[in-house]
Structure formats: structure tokens, C-alpha cells
Enzyme design. Structure first.
Site, mmCIF file in Angstrom:
data_model
loop_
_atom_site.group_PDB
_atom_site.id
_atom_site.type_symbol
_atom_site.label_atom_id
_atom_site.label_comp_id
_atom_site.label_asym_id
_atom_site.label_seq_id
_atom_site.Cartn_x
_atom_site.Cartn_y
_atom_site.Cartn_z
ATOM 1 N N THR A 47 40.180 43.719 29.039
ATOM 2 C CA THR A 47 39.484 44.725 29.846
ATOM 3 C C THR A 47 40.243 45.006 31.143
ATOM 4 O O THR A 47 40.331 46.152 31.585
ATOM 5 C CB THR A 47 38.039 44.287 30.149
ATOM 6 O OG1 THR A 47 37.356 44.091 28.908
ATOM 7 C CG2 THR A 47 37.297 45.320 30.979
ATOM 8 N N CYS A 48 40.818 43.969 31.706
ATOM 9 C CA CYS A 48 41.561 44.132 32.965
ATOM 10 C C CYS A 48 42.775 45.034 32.779
ATOM 11 O O CYS A 48 43.077 45.862 33.644
ATOM 12 C CB CYS A 48 41.994 42.768 33.487
ATOM 13 S SG CYS A 48 40.623 41.604 33.709
ATOM 14 N N SER A 49 43.455 44.884 31.651
ATOM 15 C CA SER A 49 44.688 45.640 31.394
ATOM 16 C C SER A 49 44.450 46.987 30.732
ATOM 17 O O SER A 49 45.281 47.889 30.851
ATOM 18 C CB SER A 49 45.628 44.825 30.505
ATOM 19 O OG SER A 49 46.121 43.718 31.212
#
Length: 158
Positions: A47-49
Site C-alpha cells: 500500500t505504501c508503494s
């Protein structure tokens, strides 16, 4: 207990890579300016990337047009943050902060126990807006959520 709106950001020394590894104090980063600080549980995680950092990359100039600096924080080392920034085409001027020991994360009261995933203590997914080092807005995601800390949501709020 986590930091509250109206409180000053704690003074902590973080790391970043600029011309080599730099130590940077939160007072120097946030005093005298408007800034959005968003935190991710981990660089290179899905999700962060795929969403969180790319949203801020996409809208970086929108924040700058409002006179707002943008900083990304993760409990990762500065070399990981540099590699992640390069892989995500982070624009010059976006501050990639390494909270390698989790000092700021703990001082904010926004730590996440990710040891079940082999990641130890990390930062919760959050975004805050600070003016002259004072928190004006704080948006902390529920576990597994990605909504109130997004670049799009923060742009609507500031």
C-alpha cells in the site's frame, strides 16, 4: 497517548540522505513553515508503494502551490528511504525522513506493533498538518485502512 491537535511536534533528530547522511532536527524541519508529514509502515510495502507515496508524488506541486512542504516518514534506515525515493521518482524538495530507531514515532505515540509480520515496531499510517511546528490536523488510519492519510484527502483539508 498520541500527539493531539494544538500540541507542538516533539524535538527529535532524524536521518536523511542529501549530500551523504544528514542528521536533521524536527525543529529545523518544521518551525517557521507549513508542512504535511505523512508516515508509512514501511518503504517498499504494497500500500505504501502503490498508493500512499505515489499520491504525494503526484500531488506534490499542489501542496507546494499552497505553500506547504511535504515530508514522508518511515521506520526504515536512510539508505532504504533513498532507494525507495529513487524507485518512486520522488521530486526534489519532498523530504524523505528515516526514523530508523522509531524515536519520533514513539514520541508522537503513533507506533504500530508489526512484529507478527517480522517488521518490529513501525509507524502507524498517518498524515498530519503542522504550522510552525504545531499540529493543526492529525489523521490516523485504522489498521488496514488507507483513506484519511492520502494526499487527496489532505489536499481537501488544508
Amino acid at each position: 497517548m498520541s500527539i493531539q491537535v494544538g500540541e507542538r511536534l516533539p524535538e527529535v533528530v532524524l536521518k536523511r540522505i542529501n549530500q551523504g547522511i544528514e542528521s536533521v532536527d524536527t525543529r529545523a524541519l518544521f518551525d517557521g513553515r507549513k508542512a504535511v508529514l505523512f508516515a508509512v509502515p514501511g518503504a517498499f510495502t504494497p500500500t505504501c508503494s502503490e498508493k500512499h507515496l505515489p499520491g504525494f508524488v503526484q500531488h506534490f506541486e499542489d501542496f507546494r502551490a499552497k505553500g506547504i512542504e511535504v515530508a514522508c516518514l518511515a521506520v526504515n534506515d536512510p539508505f532504504v528511504m533513498q532507494a525507495w525515493a529513487q524507485s518512486q521518482h520522488v521530486p526534489d524538495g519532498m523530504i524523505m525522513l528515516s526514523d530508523g530507531n522509531g524515536d519520533l514515532t514513539r514520541a508522537l505515540g503513533l507506533e504500530l506493533d508489526a512484529s507478527a509480520y517480522g517488521m518490529g515496531t513501525r509507524a502507524k499510517r498517518f498524515a498530519l498538518y503542522a504550522d510552525d511546528g504545531v499540529v493543526k490536523q492529525l489523521h490516523v488510519e485504522e489498521p488496514g485502512e488507507y483513506r484519511v492519510s492520502s494526499a487527496e484527502y489532505m489536499l481537501e483539508q488544508v
